[in-house]
Scaffold this motif. Structure first.
Motif, short mmCIF file in Angstrom:
data_model
loop_
_atom_site.label_atom_id
_atom_site.label_comp_id
_atom_site.label_asym_id
_atom_site.label_seq_id
_atom_site.Cartn_x
_atom_site.Cartn_y
_atom_site.Cartn_z
N ASP A 135 -0.06 18.92 1.48
CA ASP A 135 1.20 18.48 2.06
C ASP A 135 2.39 19.20 1.42
N MET B 291 5.45 15.31 6.12
CA MET B 291 5.67 13.94 5.67
C MET B 291 4.60 13.01 6.24
N ARG B 292 4.17 13.27 7.46
CA ARG B 292 3.09 12.46 8.06
C ARG B 292 1.77 12.68 7.32
N LYS C 244 1.46 13.57 4.20
CA LYS C 244 1.58 12.92 2.90
C LYS C 244 1.37 11.41 3.02
N GLN C 245 1.92 10.82 4.07
CA GLN C 245 1.76 9.38 4.28
C GLN C 245 0.29 9.02 4.51
N GLN C 246 -0.41 9.82 5.31
CA GLN C 246 -1.82 9.56 5.54
C GLN C 246 -2.65 9.75 4.28
N LYS C 247 -2.28 10.73 3.47
CA LYS C 247 -2.98 10.98 2.22
C LYS C 247 -2.80 9.79 1.26
N GLU C 248 -1.58 9.28 1.18
CA GLU C 248 -1.33 8.12 0.32
C GLU C 248 -2.06 6.88 0.83
N LYS C 249 -2.16 6.76 2.15
CA LYS C 249 -2.89 5.63 2.73
C LYS C 249 -4.37 5.71 2.37
N GLN C 250 -4.95 6.90 2.44
CA GLN C 250 -6.36 7.07 2.09
C GLN C 250 -6.60 6.82 0.61
#
Length: 66
Positions: free
Chosen positions: A2, A52-53, A55-61
């Motif tokens: 990201d 940014m999307r 990064k958000q998905q990575k943090e969610k995982q």
């Protein structure tokens, strides 16, 4: 990943700003530089939003793994 996408988006936005500033420096340039500047700004913004999307998905995982 990201961070690399974000860096590319910022570089593309910088290119767009350069295209928008170029006609102010050299008055003999055509209007294609201005429209190209807007194009690169738009494309860079899309890439930054995509980063940014991601990064958000990575943090969610990563949150799901904890």
């Amino acid at each position: 990943m990201d961070k690399m996408i974000l860096s590319a988006g910022i570089a593309i936005i910088s290119l767009g700003v350069g295209f928008l500033i170029a006609p102010m420096i050299e008055k003999d340039l055509s209007g294609a530089y201005t429209s190209g500047g807007y194009f690169w700004l738009t494309l860079g913004s899309v890439v930054v939003l995509f980063a940014m999307r991601v990064k958000q998905q990575k943090e969610k995982q990563l949150g799901a793994l904890r």
